[in-house]
Enzyme design. Structure first.
Site, PDB file in Angstrom:
ATOM      1  CD  GLU A  88      -4.831  -5.141   8.920  1.00  0.00           C
ATOM      2  OE1 GLU A  88      -4.881  -6.176   8.232  1.00  0.00           O
ATOM      3  OE2 GLU A  88      -4.217  -4.119   8.582  1.00  0.00           O
ATOM      4  CE  LYS A 137       0.056   4.086  14.269  1.00  0.00           C
ATOM      5  NZ  LYS A 137      -1.352   4.052  13.860  1.00  0.00           N
ATOM      6  CE  LYS A 161       1.746   0.370  13.452  1.00  0.00           C
ATOM      7  NZ  LYS A 161       1.272   0.462  12.105  1.00  0.00           N
ATOM      8  CD  GLU A 214       6.571  13.418  10.338  1.00  0.00           C
ATOM      9  OE1 GLU A 214       7.426  14.272  10.568  1.00  0.00           O
ATOM     10  OE2 GLU A 214       5.691  13.096  11.161  1.00  0.00           O
ATOM     11  CB  VAL A 249       3.881   8.698  14.826  1.00  0.00           C
ATOM     12  CG1 VAL A 249       2.829   9.105  15.848  1.00  0.00           C
ATOM     13  CG2 VAL A 249       4.989   7.903  15.484  1.00  0.00           C
ATOM     14  CB  THR A 306      -0.899  -0.003   1.262  1.00  0.00           C
ATOM     15  OG1 THR A 306      -1.596  -1.239   1.311  1.00  0.00           O
ATOM     16  CG2 THR A 306      -1.884   1.143   1.249  1.00  0.00           C
ATOM     17  N   GLY A 334       0.627   8.659  10.235  1.00  0.00           N
ATOM     18  CA  GLY A 334       0.666   8.706   8.762  1.00  0.00           C
ATOM     19  C   GLY A 334       1.091  10.030   8.180  1.00  0.00           C
TER      20      GLY A 334
HETATM   21  N1  LIG Z   1      -0.850   1.222   5.189  1.00  0.00           N
HETATM   22  C1  LIG Z   1      -0.846   2.324   5.914  1.00  0.00           C
HETATM   23  O1  LIG Z   1      -1.801   3.107   5.866  1.00  0.00           O
HETATM   24  C2  LIG Z   1       0.322   2.655   6.795  1.00  0.00           C
HETATM   25  C3  LIG Z   1       0.306   3.848   7.538  1.00  0.00           C
HETATM   26  C4  LIG Z   1       1.417   4.185   8.317  1.00  0.00           C
HETATM   27  C5  LIG Z   1       2.481   3.312   8.376  1.00  0.00           C
HETATM   28  N2  LIG Z   1       2.457   2.145   7.676  1.00  0.00           N
HETATM   29  C6  LIG Z   1       3.614   1.255   7.765  1.00  0.00           C
HETATM   30  O2  LIG Z   1       4.195   1.132   6.485  1.00  0.00           O
HETATM   31  C7  LIG Z   1       4.786  -0.152   6.351  1.00  0.00           C
HETATM   32  C8  LIG Z   1       4.207  -0.833   5.106  1.00  0.00           C
HETATM   33  O3  LIG Z   1       2.810  -0.945   5.250  1.00  0.00           O
HETATM   34  P1  LIG Z   1       1.864  -1.362   4.021  1.00  0.00           P
HETATM   35  O4  LIG Z   1       0.484  -1.065   4.476  1.00  0.00           O
HETATM   36  O5  LIG Z   1       2.365  -0.780   2.753  1.00  0.00           O
HETATM   37  O6  LIG Z   1       2.095  -2.954   4.025  1.00  0.00           O
HETATM   38  P2  LIG Z   1       1.690  -3.985   2.875  1.00  0.00           P
HETATM   39  O7  LIG Z   1       0.692  -3.402   1.947  1.00  0.00           O
HETATM   40  O8  LIG Z   1       1.401  -5.261   3.554  1.00  0.00           O
HETATM   41  O9  LIG Z   1       3.059  -4.147   2.056  1.00  0.00           O
HETATM   42  C9  LIG Z   1       4.188  -4.783   2.574  1.00  0.00           C
HETATM   43  C10 LIG Z   1       5.210  -4.951   1.470  1.00  0.00           C
HETATM   44  O10 LIG Z   1       6.391  -5.528   2.002  1.00  0.00           O
HETATM   45  C11 LIG Z   1       6.745  -6.663   1.229  1.00  0.00           C
HETATM   46  N3  LIG Z   1       7.350  -7.656   2.102  1.00  0.00           N
HETATM   47  C12 LIG Z   1       6.797  -8.201   3.213  1.00  0.00           C
HETATM   48  N4  LIG Z   1       7.661  -9.111   3.736  1.00  0.00           N
HETATM   49  C13 LIG Z   1       8.749  -9.103   2.939  1.00  0.00           C
HETATM   50  C14 LIG Z   1       9.948  -9.848   2.916  1.00  0.00           C
HETATM   51  N5  LIG Z   1      10.189 -10.773   3.852  1.00  0.00           N
HETATM   52  N6  LIG Z   1      10.846  -9.601   1.942  1.00  0.00           N
HETATM   53  C15 LIG Z   1      10.599  -8.678   0.992  1.00  0.00           C
HETATM   54  N7  LIG Z   1       9.454  -7.945   0.950  1.00  0.00           N
HETATM   55  C16 LIG Z   1       8.557  -8.175   1.909  1.00  0.00           C
HETATM   56  C17 LIG Z   1       5.455  -7.165   0.611  1.00  0.00           C
HETATM   57  O11 LIG Z   1       5.759  -7.918  -0.563  1.00  0.00           O
HETATM   58  P3  LIG Z   1       4.576  -8.494  -1.525  1.00  0.00           P
HETATM   59  O12 LIG Z   1       3.910  -7.286  -2.102  1.00  0.00           O
HETATM   60  O13 LIG Z   1       5.307  -9.265  -2.579  1.00  0.00           O
HETATM   61  O14 LIG Z   1       3.691  -9.307  -0.655  1.00  0.00           O
HETATM   62  C18 LIG Z   1       4.730  -5.858   0.330  1.00  0.00           C
HETATM   63  O15 LIG Z   1       5.149  -5.334  -0.916  1.00  0.00           O
HETATM   64  C19 LIG Z   1       4.489  -0.883   7.673  1.00  0.00           C
HETATM   65  O16 LIG Z   1       5.572  -0.724   8.544  1.00  0.00           O
HETATM   66  C20 LIG Z   1       3.290  -0.149   8.213  1.00  0.00           C
HETATM   67  O17 LIG Z   1       3.184  -0.220   9.626  1.00  0.00           O
HETATM   68  C21 LIG Z   1       1.406   1.806   6.888  1.00  0.00           C
END
Ligand SMILES: NC(=O)c1ccc[n+]([C@@H]2O[C@H](COP(=O)([O-])OP(=O)(O)OC[C@H]3O[C@@H](n4cnc5c(N)ncnc54)[C@H](OP(=O)(O)O)[C@@H]3O)[C@@H](O)[C@H]2O)c1
Length: 440
Positions: free
Chosen positions: A192, A207, A107, A131, A134, A14, A136
């Site tokens: 989730e 956070k 986080k 940044e 915490v 995402t 977003g």
């Molecule tokens: N989503 C939000 O709104 C949001 C807000 C603030 C902070 N965050 C933080 O941002 C980070 C990413 O979140 P997200 O929502 O983007 O997560 P996500 O959609 O689940 O994406 C995770 C990505 O990491 C890859 N990945 C996972 N395990 C891996 C591994 N062992 N080796 C290589 N690649 C790996 C996945 O690969 P595949 O695509 O191939 O599965 C995917 O591309 C997290 O730390 C989250 O806490 C997210």
């Protein structure tokens, strides 16, 4: 044009894909602002073949994110995989050890290993920016680290989990039960499939650990945080809050007290006219109290690909510009261990909802037990009529009657002792509901 800043990006979910799109979309403007272009040159994710809304073929592909982190062909490593353990931890350590600045939104990793990683970044004189970890898209990290650098803080509190705020807002607005709102949040993608981490307050706690460190200069210690989620909150609580001039929010609060730093996550009654009470839906907000400054509240999108990418890109842009500060706003060596204020010594007002047995003497017994703990009441509401109307059986003696108490400032310990005594006296049925009140 000067050499571009070459980005290695681990995680194309995402946030990762939104970062790629934002960097492409804002390419020229960013280059003008930073004095050099920013270019993603290499990437890693679990599966190369997965369908994504970006073209990954133009990046050098790394099956192993740790190998990407150490690759000499990148200038900065951006970690967007998530998780407190490997590969995120090892990848970030590898990049920092190799002298590459790191940007992360993780986080969980920071709450657990933030101090060590900050020390490593400082030893190498490189940036560790987070940044997005915490709230977003809300720039609270920079605000604390740079914008309010000269201030002495007394308290920080905020709505740090959009899922919880969505559920509480929807319950209040549409008079729906907790479970219905949770299902709705899941359907809309705000919660989730397993929502425990969000609704039981753990996400907020991670956070808060980061915010407390930035605010009070303490080492990150998620274990020092008292955590309570929102799953016990009912419509009856929200109705009572409304009538008494409050709203219920899941807050993360860190506050300086004589006993140390109090860090807590719990459903909280906030005055309806406070800035934080106005924040509805998935939106996040953080209020900072600093000495000599009226409270500052930052409000904005706490999650979502583009909002989070905005924070990540801003962190990358700082690196392109050569901006570097200590990750937690002071040298890691000057961060102190948390002197944890025990929760029993928390002082504040309390909302207490009891189901009192409807018989002579119940109210007097409750009042006596509170008085024994020197708890004074700001208000007391007994809802005879509401129960009688809804049950259609006025005056059925012995059936429990909701009693709502609002206390003046007292201690957590006193409230627990008084309620334990009331339960022993058998003048109430079920567990009392207790919600702490946070004043402006
Ligand atoms: N989503 C939000 O709104 C949001 C807000 C603030 C902070 N965050 C933080 O941002 C980070 C990413 O979140 P997200 O929502 O983007 O997560 P996500 O959609 O689940 O994406 C995770 C990505 O990491 C890859 N990945 C996972 N395990 C891996 C591994 N062992 N080796 C290589 N690649 C790996 C996945 O690969 P595949 O695509 O191939 O599965 C995917 O591309 C997290 O730390 C989250 O806490 C997210």
């Amino acid at each position: 044009m000067p050499e571009p800043l070459k980005v290695g990006l681990a995680g194309l979910g995402t946030v990762g894909t939104a970062v790629v799109r934002l960097l492409e979309h804002g390419r020229d403007k960013l280059a003008a602002r930073c004095g050099r272009p920013i270019e993603v040159v290499a990437a890693s994710a679990r599966s190369r073949g997965k369908k994504r809304d970006i073209d990954v073929d133009k990046f050098r592909w790394f099956a192993d994110p740790v190998a990407l982190a150490g690759d000499p062909g990148i200038d900065v490593f951006v970690e967007l995989m998530g998780g407190a353990g490997d590969p995120a931890k090892r990848a970030v350590e590898t990049a920092l050890t190799a002298g590459k600045p790191v940007v992360t939104a993780n986080k969980a990793l920071l709450a657990r290993h933030g101090h060590k990683l900050a020390a490593l970044a400082e030893r190498r004189r490189i940036a560790l920016n987070f940044e997005a970890a915490v709230a977003g898209g809300v720039p609270i990290v920079k605000t604390l680290r740079e914008g309010l650098n000269g201030n002495e803080f007394t308290r920080i509190y905020g709505i740090l989990n959009g899922t919880c705020n969505y559920i509480l807002s929807r319950m209040e607005r549409d008079r729906l039960a907790f479970d219905d709102c949770l299902r709705e949040a899941q359907r809309l993608g705000y919660a989730e499939a397993d929502p425990t981490f969000d609704i039981e307050g753990q996400d907020t706690a991670q956070k808060l650990a980061i915010l407390a460190s930035l605010t009070f200069g303490t080492k990150l210690d998620p274990g020092a945080i008292y955590v309570e989620g929102i799953s016990s909150i009912t419509l009856a609580d929200l109705d009572a809050a409304d009538q008494l001039g409050y709203r219920v929010k899941l807050l993360g609060v860190a506050v300086k007290t004589d006993a140390g730093i109090e860090q807590r996550v719990h459903p909280t009654m906030v005055p309806k006219d406070s800035a934080i009470a106005q924040v509805m839906g998935v939106t996040n907000a953080v209020t900072v109290d600093a000495e000599g400054l009226a409270p500052i509240t930052l409000v904005g999108p706490g999650a979502g690909g583009m909002a989070t990418a905005s924070a990540v890109v801003s962190d990358i842009a700082d690196i392109a510009r050569g901006v570097r500060t200590s990750p937690f706003g002071r040298p890691a060596a000057r961060m102190t261990a948390v002197r944890k204020a025990p929760m029993q010594r928390h002082e504040g007002g309390y909302y207490i909802r009891l189901m009192a047995r409807d018989r002579p003497g119940s109210a007097a017994t409750i009042a006596r037990r509170l008085a024994q703990q020197e708890i004074s009441l700001e208000s007391i509401v007994q809802r005879h009529e509401a129960r009688a109307e809804s049950a259609g059986q006025p005056g059925r003696s012995g059936a429990p009657v909701p009693v709502i108490l609002i206390t003046y400032a007292t201690s957590e310990d006193a409230v627990h002792k008084a309620l334990a005594a009331v339960r022993r006296d058998r003048v109430i049925s079920g567990r009392p509901q207790v919600i702490r009140i946070e004043k402006n």
